[in-house]
Design a protein around this motif. Sequence first.
Motif, PDB file in Angstrom:
ATOM      1  N   ASP A 138     -64.522   5.084 -95.246  1.00 43.94           N
ATOM      2  CA  ASP A 138     -64.882   6.701 -95.609  1.00 43.94           C
ATOM      3  C   ASP A 138     -63.428   7.145 -95.310  1.00 43.94           C
ATOM      4  N   VAL A 139     -62.857   7.804 -96.582  1.00 42.87           N
ATOM      5  CA  VAL A 139     -61.462   8.456 -96.327  1.00 42.87           C
ATOM      6  C   VAL A 139     -62.021  10.021 -96.505  1.00 42.87           C
ATOM      7  N   VAL A 140     -61.394  10.752 -95.370  1.00 44.19           N
ATOM      8  CA  VAL A 140     -61.506  12.125 -95.108  1.00 44.19           C
ATOM      9  C   VAL A 140     -60.712  12.953 -95.985  1.00 44.19           C
ATOM     10  N   ILE A 141     -61.356  13.570 -96.628  1.00 45.65           N
ATOM     11  CA  ILE A 141     -60.505  14.600 -97.601  1.00 45.65           C
ATOM     12  C   ILE A 141     -60.818  16.091 -97.495  1.00 45.65           C
ATOM     13  N   ARG A 142     -59.879  17.052 -97.195  1.00 49.92           N
ATOM     14  CA  ARG A 142     -60.597  18.449 -97.120  1.00 49.92           C
ATOM     15  C   ARG A 142     -59.986  18.977 -98.310  1.00 49.92           C
ATOM     16  N   PHE A 143     -60.853  19.571 -99.126  1.00 51.34           N
ATOM     17  CA  PHE A 143     -60.468  20.541-100.186  1.00 51.34           C
ATOM     18  C   PHE A 143     -60.655  22.090-100.015  1.00 51.34           C
ATOM     19  N   GLY A 173     -60.291  23.538 -97.678  1.00 53.90           N
ATOM     20  CA  GLY A 173     -60.737  23.952 -96.310  1.00 53.90           C
ATOM     21  C   GLY A 173     -62.308  23.419 -95.815  1.00 53.90           C
ATOM     22  N   VAL A 174     -62.599  22.680 -97.126  1.00 52.93           N
ATOM     23  CA  VAL A 174     -63.933  22.021 -96.596  1.00 52.93           C
ATOM     24  C   VAL A 174     -64.040  20.507 -96.679  1.00 52.93           C
ATOM     25  N   THR A 175     -64.190  19.988 -95.533  1.00 52.08           N
ATOM     26  CA  THR A 175     -63.939  18.472 -95.254  1.00 52.08           C
ATOM     27  C   THR A 175     -65.276  17.801 -95.674  1.00 52.08           C
ATOM     28  N   SER A 176     -64.836  16.553 -96.296  1.00 46.38           N
ATOM     29  CA  SER A 176     -66.071  15.592 -96.586  1.00 46.38           C
ATOM     30  C   SER A 176     -65.467  14.179 -96.608  1.00 46.38           C
ATOM     31  N   ARG A 177     -66.214  13.401 -96.714  1.00 47.14           N
ATOM     32  CA  ARG A 177     -65.896  11.933 -96.526  1.00 47.14           C
ATOM     33  C   ARG A 177     -66.295  11.099 -97.838  1.00 47.14           C
ATOM     34  N   TYR A 178     -65.301  10.384 -98.430  1.00 50.94           N
ATOM     35  CA  TYR A 178     -65.507   9.707 -99.736  1.00 50.94           C
ATOM     36  C   TYR A 178     -65.460   8.109 -99.544  1.00 50.94           C
TER      37      TYR A 178
END
Length: 208
Positions: A128-133, A135-140
């Motif tokens: 799971d790679v954590v990416i913040r777009f 200001g909103v953080t999600s795992r992909y």
Amino acid sequence: MKKLAVCAAMLSLVACGGGYDDIDSSRPGGGIGSTVTNPDNNGDNGNNGGNDNNQFSDWKYGSQTEGNNTFSTRATVFSDNTFTVPTEPDFQKRVSVEVQRTAIATGGIAETVTINTVEPVKCTPSCDVVIRFDGVTSRYRMTQASDGVLKPLDKVVEDRLFNQFTTAKEAIVTLPFMSLPQPFEAKFNIKNYDVSKMRLTVEETTAP
């Protein structure tokens, strides 16, 4: 007497070494015959006195054509920040993201996302790679296709990432490099993605 005074004034200018040319060249930006460098596109047009990544996008575009048809387009953006690894302390490394649109044989369009991390990450076979777009953080969920190359695990994740990278203004990708004790946050300016430069022009043909 007046004529003599005017002549003396003119001679004094010449004797001082250049007269009007020297005065003109001393002006801000130079004078006649000087070279003026245009502002960098990553600047802020003088509004904030420095680089302002909120003003311009860092996307670089490319395409592949055959005849009059463009069958593949890509947009690449490099991280604003760099990292180093212990084995190469003098070498600055930069992460990049590439989004691509390609015409496929069935008549559809494949939209793909690749994160080139340069260095291997702790992602075997997937993670799971954590990416913040914005200001909103999600795992992909992604997989390391080869050392230093991350790709979405499936089409659902790929569609989500393609949409985010082409509509958001900023992305921060947290990468757990194998060679670093702490994860690295790669920061990207992805504002103003230009969809007009990513259009395919493949001519559709049908059998008689």
